[in-house]
Scaffold this motif. Structure first.
Motif, PDB file in Angstrom:
ATOM      1  N   LEU A  24      10.872  -0.914 -45.244  1.00  0.00           N
ATOM      2  CA  LEU A  24       9.844  -0.041 -45.079  1.00  0.00           C
ATOM      3  C   LEU A  24       8.678  -1.157 -44.790  1.00  0.00           C
ATOM      4  O   LEU A  24       7.499  -0.771 -43.964  1.00  0.00           O
TER       5      LEU A  24
ATOM      6  N   PHE B  83      10.108  12.475 -36.450  1.00  0.00           N
ATOM      7  CA  PHE B  83      11.199  12.678 -37.340  1.00  0.00           C
ATOM      8  C   PHE B  83      10.787  11.621 -38.702  1.00  0.00           C
ATOM      9  O   PHE B  83      10.482  10.560 -38.396  1.00  0.00           O
ATOM     10  N   PRO B  84      11.323  11.984 -39.806  1.00  0.00           N
ATOM     11  CA  PRO B  84      10.715  11.073 -41.117  1.00  0.00           C
ATOM     12  C   PRO B  84      11.675   9.745 -41.053  1.00  0.00           C
ATOM     13  O   PRO B  84      12.832   9.582 -40.502  1.00  0.00           O
TER      14      PRO B  84
ATOM     15  N   ASN C  98       5.567   2.448 -32.154  1.00  0.00           N
ATOM     16  CA  ASN C  98       4.380   3.453 -31.661  1.00  0.00           C
ATOM     17  C   ASN C  98       4.762   4.695 -32.233  1.00  0.00           C
ATOM     18  O   ASN C  98       4.875   5.808 -31.548  1.00  0.00           O
ATOM     19  N   ILE C  99       5.080   4.864 -33.393  1.00  0.00           N
ATOM     20  CA  ILE C  99       5.619   5.999 -34.082  1.00  0.00           C
ATOM     21  C   ILE C  99       4.902   6.972 -34.851  1.00  0.00           C
ATOM     22  O   ILE C  99       3.838   6.316 -35.532  1.00  0.00           O
ATOM     23  N   SER C 100       4.690   8.029 -34.500  1.00  0.00           N
ATOM     24  CA  SER C 100       3.996   8.958 -35.341  1.00  0.00           C
ATOM     25  C   SER C 100       4.394   9.110 -36.715  1.00  0.00           C
ATOM     26  O   SER C 100       5.732   9.240 -36.988  1.00  0.00           O
TER      27      SER C 100
ATOM     28  N   PRO D 276      13.701   6.898 -42.198  1.00  0.00           N
ATOM     29  CA  PRO D 276      14.633   7.009 -43.411  1.00  0.00           C
ATOM     30  C   PRO D 276      14.650   5.914 -44.328  1.00  0.00           C
ATOM     31  O   PRO D 276      14.779   6.313 -45.739  1.00  0.00           O
ATOM     32  N   ALA D 277      13.666   4.968 -44.260  1.00  0.00           N
ATOM     33  CA  ALA D 277      13.255   3.946 -45.186  1.00  0.00           C
ATOM     34  C   ALA D 277      12.252   4.439 -46.285  1.00  0.00           C
ATOM     35  O   ALA D 277      12.623   4.519 -47.455  1.00  0.00           O
ATOM     36  N   GLY D 278      11.445   5.113 -45.677  1.00  0.00           N
ATOM     37  CA  GLY D 278      10.512   5.783 -46.775  1.00  0.00           C
ATOM     38  C   GLY D 278      10.941   6.839 -47.488  1.00  0.00           C
ATOM     39  O   GLY D 278      11.005   6.887 -48.617  1.00  0.00           O
TER      40      GLY D 278
ATOM     41  N   LEU E 130       5.252  15.820 -31.142  1.00  0.00           N
ATOM     42  CA  LEU E 130       5.096  14.552 -31.435  1.00  0.00           C
ATOM     43  C   LEU E 130       6.363  13.725 -31.459  1.00  0.00           C
ATOM     44  O   LEU E 130       6.554  12.688 -31.437  1.00  0.00           O
ATOM     45  N   HIS E 131       7.444  14.548 -31.521  1.00  0.00           N
ATOM     46  CA  HIS E 131       9.255  14.009 -31.546  1.00  0.00           C
ATOM     47  C   HIS E 131       9.122  13.211 -32.762  1.00  0.00           C
ATOM     48  O   HIS E 131       9.809  12.271 -32.878  1.00  0.00           O
TER      49      HIS E 131
ATOM     50  N   ASN F  10      14.383   7.134 -48.271  1.00  0.00           N
ATOM     51  CA  ASN F  10      15.575   6.638 -49.116  1.00  0.00           C
ATOM     52  C   ASN F  10      14.553   6.034 -50.413  1.00  0.00           C
ATOM     53  O   ASN F  10      15.269   6.074 -51.579  1.00  0.00           O
ATOM     54  N   LEU F  11      13.481   5.489 -50.257  1.00  0.00           N
ATOM     55  CA  LEU F  11      12.850   4.635 -51.058  1.00  0.00           C
ATOM     56  C   LEU F  11      12.776   5.687 -52.194  1.00  0.00           C
ATOM     57  O   LEU F  11      12.683   5.395 -53.463  1.00  0.00           O
TER      58      LEU F  11
ATOM     59  N   ALA G 209      15.984  -0.189 -48.509  1.00  0.00           N
ATOM     60  CA  ALA G 209      15.033   0.697 -48.016  1.00  0.00           C
ATOM     61  C   ALA G 209      13.659  -0.027 -48.386  1.00  0.00           C
ATOM     62  O   ALA G 209      12.555   0.296 -47.365  1.00  0.00           O
TER      63      ALA G 209
END
Lengths: 345, 345
Positions: A59, B51-52, B5-7, B54-56, B48-49, B58-59, A55
């Motif tokens: 990140l 979604f969270p 290019n992700i929000s 997962p790395a952030g 904005l499509h 999970n950490l 993770a």
DNA sequence: CTGAAAGCGCTTACAG
DNA sequence: CTGAAAGCGCTTACAG
């Protein structure tokens, strides 16, 4: 929740008497670390059974590490071999495959695609070409690489690995035509939701038409993708179209069922009826009679898919691949008997 | 590498005019957010499509989300069905399954286990009970839950989902004994590396011994887990032990091969020789003759495994499960003929 | 009901 | 060759 008790990179650094940055370098780019320091750090890593938390790593570094695959269920585990091959090939490159097998519907597939992204997929493998444009817009917007598998349309802008299903259908039909057959029946997966099966049937029809033979609509039996459906189809075939001397099945699962059904009513294969199928499953060479089948090269699909998706994740250009099917002649197909020919004339 | 290019959550917060914390709450615990705020945030998320990542997530949250499974290859995709069932059941609980299928060796399995942890597994599913204690020490040290599948030893402290293989062997042998057979041969996976196959054979021997019958060592054919090996075993069986009237195969893959081998030399099943096998594969009811097989309940293994590993990840106590196999009588086994009996006496 | 702030475990320019 | 520091995207007590 279970409480964890894991040593972190900081623990390693503290014990080794170096900074966390140095430990990180020792792991990711050891050539940048002095041999003595490196040795000490690696010793401690080993003793602590330390390894980096993915993770934290993800990140920070944003290297793609996870491929998600949406492979809808098709009644039987049709794609198990391809998934296994794909998994093996990706694992060898240290890429993780996560798979979702939703029920067969484009809405379920799209949801599954989103769920895979939420679970960390950095790239997507999708089955077929029946997807809403919104899905691709989203993927493009996020610059997420994707690969289409087993498409049936000719795509220009989207990378795919596919099998020439029309050709496969032609191979099957041509083989039976060469053996002198003229009265055909077809047992297949419901065509509406399966463009691949539909393309195979189109290939069959095309080849038959070239020989001046029409596949009568009531000689086409649509059946769920199960052994039992194949068996149950036999009665309908012979009721609908008693002159049948050749049956084409859209998969070896159907074929084994059909073989069973023919056995149960006392028809001999290939003496009374010839049978040709698609997929060339592992069991097809060992049934009695062994099934003549057009190999759809599932194994190759998996290998090529792994190769292409990895290239796409590295931002490389990629050439789509169209795999050629291959006819495997076995015992279930034979020259038509003269007696049968006479009846037909 | 592809640029993304992700929000982010911050983008959503900025546009919605709220703090990132509020957006996070809107996603994870919406009941804590005022309806109007919530509505606005969800609208922007949708547009904005977003979604969270997962790395952030999970950490920060350390909730277990990934199960790793080490399922060594066994020649054929024996465990494909179980893996698919497991994947489905875990996915339904929003848990990701990652699978590694190393070659069959305990060193390769251990390496695979480590690799799965490095790729983020929060829990492990391992095949069999042939693992080094160091592996379990490491898992315990990190408080990582794990589950053993298809063990053959009685384990006290380690949770498992297994099938009673000895019982399975007994069921097969007992069925044939009841049909009057006295001269047995056995075709199986090499026993040294497969404790499950060995346990089935032990069950067979146990049951035969109770009937005063000894399975001659040269009536036991070890063969790789392929259809072809089954076919090739037939000649050796009849050379080694011509009186054989009943063959027990350790899997339906072997059984189909044996069926084929017997057909090729002109032996009829079950008239000349009876055949009983294990696993109850999907094709076994549709071969000719249909194969009498002891169902090893692969499907149940997958379902129970998913259930237990989830409980373990939540820190719950868990009771190991021993699944009972079930005999499915079909056409490949029959009462011994009087003539055959006479020859033996 | 909301915001400001700290921190999860790592990596990576930057400076020395 | 190494360290100090910033920051990846999120969540979560804490305070208000």
């Amino acid at each position: 929740m279970v409480k964890r008790n894991i040593s972190t990179l900081h623990d390693v650094a503290r014990i080794a008497g170096v900074s966390p940055g140095t430990v990180s370098r020792a792991i990711t780019r050891p050539q940048l670390v002095a041999p003595k320091t490196l040795e000490k750090i690696l010793g401690i890593i080993k003793k602590l059974h330390y390894f980096p938390d993915p993770a934290g790593r993800n990140l920070r570094s944003s290297k793609p590490t996870v491929v998600g695959a949406v492979i809808p269920k098709a009644g039987i585990s049709t794609f198990a071999q391809t998934i296994a091959d794909l998994n093996d090939a990706l694992e060898a490159k240290n890429i993780t495959l996560i798979v979702s097998q939703p029920e067969f519907s484009s809405a379920a597939s799209e949801l599954a695609a989103y769920r895979l992204l939420e679970r960390g997929a950095d790239a997507l493998i999708l089955l077929g070409d029946d997807h809403r444009p919104e899905l691709f817009e989203m993927l493009d917007h996020r610059a997420l690489p994707y690969l289409l598998l087993w498409t049936t349309k000719k795509l220009k802008d989207q990378p795919y690995v596919s099998v020439d299903q029309i050709k496969a259908g032609q191979l099957a039909a041509n083989h039976l035509l060469e053996l002198g057959h003229q009265n055909f029946a077809y047992v297949g997966i419901p065509l509406l939701h399966n463009p691949r099966a539909a393309a195979r049937l189109a290939g069959v029809k095309k080849q038959l038409n070239q020989a001046g033979i029409l596949l009568a609509p009531n000689a086409i039996i649509e059946a769920a993708h199960r052994f039992s459906s194949g068996r149950d189809a036999v009665e309908r075939i012979l009721n609908n179209y008693p002159a049948t001397t050749a049956i084409i099945c859209t998969s070896d699962y159907h074929a084994l069922g059909v073989l069973r059904g023919l056995y149960e009513i006392g028809k001999r294969v290939p003496e009374d009826i010839s049978l040709v199928s698609f997929n060339n499953n592992d069991f097809s060479a060992y049934t009695t009679p062994a099934i003549t089948s057009v190999d759809l090269k599932q194994h190759d699909v998996g290998i090529h898919a792994a190769d292409l998706i990895i290239k796409l994740m590295h931002g490389e250009q990629v050439k789509s691949i169209q795999i050629q099917p291959q006819l495997c002649v076995r015992e279930s197909s034979a020259q038509i008997k003269k007696s049968a020919k006479k009846i037909m004339l």
